[in-house]
Enzyme design. Structure first.
Site, PDB file in Angstrom:
ATOM      1  CD  GLU A   1      24.872  -7.199 -43.745  1.00 45.05           C
ATOM      2  OE1 GLU A   1      24.952  -6.819 -42.558  1.00 45.05           O
ATOM      3  OE2 GLU A   1      24.120  -6.665 -44.577  1.00 45.05           O
TER       4      GLU A   1
ATOM      5  CB  CYS B   1      28.876  -9.473 -36.521  1.00 49.17           C
ATOM      6  SG  CYS B   1      27.310  -9.901 -37.308  1.00 49.17           S
TER       7      CYS B   1
END
Length: 482
Positions: free
Chosen positions: A255, A289
């Site tokens: 990720e 993110c």
């Protein structure tokens, strides 16, 4: 040292098997808001890493066939342990991550839900019956499939969600019957150590969750260890792809980063969108993110939207002490991050960009900043900002949006505000991202959704059920009846 923090800050220890471990070498954990040392945490060496891996491996071998109901009940007990200590978890997240207290409390509640969902999913074994007699050669045969745990999982997590991003690795791993060796960010190890206490109190076998620290140079050898069966990493793209190579062909879930785009089409509900966008861009100083980094606004509504975004940021987005419940924007994690962002802002201005609000910093507190006319070659557009910075751009035709989104090396999530179903469907069909959210910002996430990106944004998916599939292996059983 803050007396309101849990007792472990006075004498933090690593969790390996059934032991709480200290080391001769320690490192400092700092409060980003004050710069003060919170405590000193043991620094593990190669021996610590090996012992943790061995503990995870032995526990896995002894408990790999633990029945689903027992895995479920332990996870439910763990969720209850976190709930009982929710104030301690929130206080640690504020202290070591600098996350505003309101957001820290939300993170704790999300982690509780993550473990509760894992407890439910643990009861539902994936598999099914195979009709092998669909071909003549399959006569007198039948088969079933069932998923089995992989084994010890190396989990590496960042600072920005020191509890819930850890939970999204630990919860599905334990639900599927695996064990975990966790290396949390050295900036935020205390929350992970408190979670280890909760795991122990919930009745998991020793070695189910092992929490270590170690220098980065020890990681390649650790992830290549044959006892480690999978690597689950959240962090930068550079480190993530390097880890995949070092893991020597093992399964990896990565990720990684993003530079999330929000699209405001000509028919967008601006009243709904603006507070969502500013929250998505500036909450926790943009250190997520999927923080909103770029807003593509249809030219017909660009001027009014720009004016209202700037006004809302000035009037309603509060920065300051993360212990103040009304604060949305706290400190950035360190001065290096602030300096890097200021350098990027200055470079954009030199290239022709204009600052509409913000643009300066005091210590580790960077003002919420909005810019326009930023060239696409500037790092504020083409790289991940990971800071409270928002770039505005106009467009005329939706084909420009597709080009801009797909032209990025990242592809995590994109939000589009529109009432036009065909346009929203066009976005879903053509945007190269892990998720398209309609009338919602890309920062939005719930714990059971498959979450992940494409291109430089990652590999594989998290979310409880999706992660359990990543962390298990289908096995086929065939019976010849005659």
């Amino acid at each position: 040292m803050n007396s309101n923090l849990p007792d472990l800050v006075h004498n933090p220890k690593l969790r390996i098997g059934n032991d709480w471990v200290t080391t001769q070498v320690t490192f400092s954990v700092l409060n980003p808001a004050t710069g003060q040392i919170i405590t000193h945490v043991p620094q593990g060496d190669a021996d610590v890493v090996s012992k943790a891996t061995a503990a995870a491996y032995q526990t896995f071998l002894s408990n790999r066939n633990t029945p689903a109901h027992l895995r479920s009940s332990r996870l439910a007990a763990l969720a209850a342990q976190i709930e009982v200590r929710s104030d301690d978890f929130a206080a640690l997240i504020v202290a070591e991550a600098g996350k505003p207290i309101a957001l820290a409390r939300i993170e704790v509640q999300r982690a509780i839900l993550t473990f509760r969902l894992a407890a439910e999913e643990a009861r539902h074994q994936q598999g099914g019956l195979l009709d092998l007699d669909a071909t003549p050669a399959g006569n007198a045969h039948f088969g079933i499939t069932r998923r089995f745990p992989l084994g010890p999982i190396a989990a590496i997590t960042p600072f920005n969600f020191p509890l819930n991003l850890v939970a999204h690795k630990v919860a599905p791993a334990l639900a599927a019957g695996n064990t975990v060796v966790l290396k949390p960010s050295p900036r935020t190890p205390l929350t992970a150590l408190l979670l280890a206490e909760a795991v122990h109190a919930a009745g998991f076998p020793p070695g189910s969750l092992n929490v270590i620290t170690c220098p980065n140079e020890l990681v390649p050898g650790w992830v290549a260890d044959p006892r480690i069966r999978m690597v689950s990493f959240t962090g930068s793209a550079t480190v993530g792809w390097s880890l995949q190579a070092q893991a020597a062909g093992k399964r990896c879930t990565l990720e990684l980063g993003g530079n999330a785009i929000v699209v405001l089409h000509s028919d967008a509900d601006i009243e709904q969108a603006i507070p969502l966008i500013t929250t998505g861009a500036f909450a926790y100083a943009g250190q997520t993110c999927v923080s909103v980094q770029r807003v593509l606004i249809h030219e017909s509504i660009y001027a009014q939207t720009r004016e209202r975004l700037v006004k809302h940021t000035r009037d309603s987005v509060r920065s300051g002490d993360p212990l103040d419940p009304s604060v949305l924007v706290g400190p950035m994690i360190d001065r290096v991050s602030v300096s890097r962002t200021i350098t990027r802002i200055d470079a954009a201005v030199q290239a022709g960009a204009r600052i509409l609000v913000g643009g300066s910093a005091k210590g580790q507190f960077l003002e919420p900043t909005i810019l326009e006319d930023v060239p696409e070659t500037c790092e504020l557009c083409c790289e991940e900002a990971f800071a409270p910075v928002l770039v505005l751009e106009s467009y005329n035709d939706f084909a420009e949006v597709v080009q801009k989104v797909n032209g990025s090396r990242y592809g995590l999530q994109t939000g589009i505000f529109t009432r036009d179903f065909s346009l929203a469907w066009n976005a879903f069909q053509n945007l190269e991202v892990g998720a398209v959210l309609v009338n919602q910002i890309p920062t939005w996430r719930v714990e059971n959704m498959p979450y992940g990106g494409v291109k430089s944004s990652g590999l594989g998916r998290e979310g409880i059920q999706a992660a359990m599939e990543e962390m298990s292996e289908p096995r086929l059983w065939i019976w010849k009846t005659s």
